[in-house]
Design a protein around this motif. Structure first.
Motif, PDB file in Angstrom:
ATOM      1  N   THR A 165       0.026   7.971  -4.401  1.00  0.00           N
ATOM      2  CA  THR A 165       0.121   7.525  -3.014  1.00  0.00           C
ATOM      3  C   THR A 165      -1.196   6.913  -2.550  1.00  0.00           C
ATOM      4  O   THR A 165      -2.281   7.262  -3.062  1.00  0.00           O
ATOM      5  CB  THR A 165       0.458   8.703  -2.100  1.00  0.00           C
ATOM      6  N   PRO A 166      -1.164   6.023  -1.568  1.00  0.00           N
ATOM      7  CA  PRO A 166      -2.398   5.461  -1.002  1.00  0.00           C
ATOM      8  C   PRO A 166      -3.315   6.532  -0.424  1.00  0.00           C
ATOM      9  O   PRO A 166      -4.545   6.369  -0.398  1.00  0.00           O
ATOM     10  CB  PRO A 166      -1.894   4.513   0.075  1.00  0.00           C
ATOM     11  N   LYS A 167      -2.714   7.621   0.050  1.00  0.00           N
ATOM     12  CA  LYS A 167      -3.535   8.694   0.618  1.00  0.00           C
ATOM     13  C   LYS A 167      -4.458   9.301  -0.431  1.00  0.00           C
ATOM     14  O   LYS A 167      -5.632   9.605  -0.155  1.00  0.00           O
ATOM     15  CB  LYS A 167      -2.609   9.763   1.194  1.00  0.00           C
ATOM     16  N   GLU A 168      -3.960   9.441  -1.638  1.00  0.00           N
ATOM     17  CA  GLU A 168      -4.789   9.980  -2.719  1.00  0.00           C
ATOM     18  C   GLU A 168      -5.914   9.003  -3.068  1.00  0.00           C
ATOM     19  O   GLU A 168      -7.063   9.414  -3.340  1.00  0.00           O
ATOM     20  CB  GLU A 168      -3.927  10.228  -3.955  1.00  0.00           C
ATOM     21  N   LEU A 169      -5.613   7.693  -3.025  1.00  0.00           N
ATOM     22  CA  LEU A 169      -6.647   6.683  -3.298  1.00  0.00           C
ATOM     23  C   LEU A 169      -7.712   6.691  -2.212  1.00  0.00           C
ATOM     24  O   LEU A 169      -8.918   6.573  -2.503  1.00  0.00           O
ATOM     25  CB  LEU A 169      -5.996   5.299  -3.398  1.00  0.00           C
ATOM     26  N   ASP A 170      -7.280   6.863  -0.943  1.00  0.00           N
ATOM     27  CA  ASP A 170      -8.261   6.911   0.152  1.00  0.00           C
ATOM     28  C   ASP A 170      -9.201   8.101  -0.012  1.00  0.00           C
ATOM     29  O   ASP A 170     -10.398   8.008   0.264  1.00  0.00           O
ATOM     30  CB  ASP A 170      -7.531   7.002   1.488  1.00  0.00           C
TER      31      ASP A 170
END
Length: 305
Positions: A123-128
């Motif tokens: 997910t993008p949240k993990e990348l952020d």
């Protein structure tokens, strides 16, 4: 007839007397040289002094030295103190090595998540979160580098006064060397080896005798005949009734009258007011300080009898 002979003898005596008292020069005086008294520039015992009176020495020649042991030991102490202070400087590379390793791992994780997000496997949240971690580690490294830099600068500044003292000691050590300042002849030696020297104490007196100065005296009548820069002829005694001639240049004429010095001329002439002047003469080795000399404006032959 006896009366005529008597008059003839008196006339001859009178002419001889006039010839003897005739002054055939325009000014007279004594030779001198520019003398320099060389002082000690350091305190301590004189360990070496290689000079003798009458010796001719060139400028820049080392003549000896004053004891330097105490100054040398003081310099060694200050150098050791500076080394001890600087040894506390942090090793920036080592101090931040662990943070650099954390940053490398964080970047790898960030790259991995970028690829996973591209494949919809993360997910993008993990990348952020991974990107934020990379930024945090970078800030920690910047803060650590700044802190270590301030510490290093502080320690460097702490040694600055020590290095100034070391430079001062270097200057004092240089002044312990007795170096002759001008080319000339030693006129007087005031100290010997193993005597105590103090700053300002005279060590010896030296004069440049290659260029002599004739301090001559001229009457007010003839004062107008002399000008600064004028070339004149200087005569000194050379045997009985003979002179040795030198070329001279007038380099100074006093504007104040004075009584003739006692060493010049007769008792009657010493009572006259005269003007002092200086005539520079190149010395061929014959001229000596205190030697009598006279100045003439008209040229003469090299020797007169």
């Amino acid at each position: 007839m006896k009366t005529v002979v008597l008059y003839i003898n008196l006339f001859a005596l009178s002419m001889t007397s006039c010839k003897t008292n005739r002054v055939d020069y325009d000014a007279s005086g004594a030779f001198e040289a520019v003398e320099t008294i060389v002082p000690a520039e350091a305190d301590g015992v004189i360990r070496e002094l290689l000079l003798e009176e009458g010796q001719t020495i060139s400028a820049g020649k080392a003549l000896g030295y004053i004891d330097t042991v105490a100054l040398f030991l003081k310099k060694r102490q200050l150098e050791a103190q500076a080394t001890a202070v600087l040894s506390k400087r942090p090793n920036v590379a080592k101090e931040i090595a662990s943070l650099q390793e954390e940053l490398r791992h964080a970047k790898n994780e960030q790259e991995r998540l970028i690829n996973l997000v591209r494949d919809d496997a993360a997910t993008p949240k993990e990348l952020d979160a991974a990107t934020a971690q990379v930024n945090i580690i970078r800030k920690r490294i910047e803060g650590q580098q700044s802190s270590l830099g301030i510490t290093s600068f502080s320690l460097q500044e702490e040694t600055a006064p020590l290095y100034v003292q070391i430079e001062q000691l270097d200057d004092q050590l240089r002044k312990c060397k007795i170096v002759n300042p001008i080319t000339g002849t030693i006129l007087a030696k005031y100290v010997e080896v193993n005597e105590m020297a103090t700053i300002g104490k005279p060590l010896y007196r030296i004069a440049d005798t290659k260029k002599m100065i004739l301090r001559a005296y001229v009457t007010s009548k003839k004062l107008g005949d002399f000008k600064i820069g004028q070339r004149v002829q200087v005569q000194v005694d050379k045997g009985q009734d003979a002179f040795k001639n030198y070329a001279g240049i007038v380099e100074w004429v006093s504007d104040k009258a004075e009584f003739t010095p006692k060493t010049i001329q007769t008792k009657d002439e010493r009572a006259n007011l005269v003007y002092a002047m200086k005539v520079k003469v190149e010395n061929d080795g014959y001229l000596k300080i205190g030697m009598y000399g006279q100045v003439v404006l008209a040229p003469h032959s090299n020797e007169q009898k």
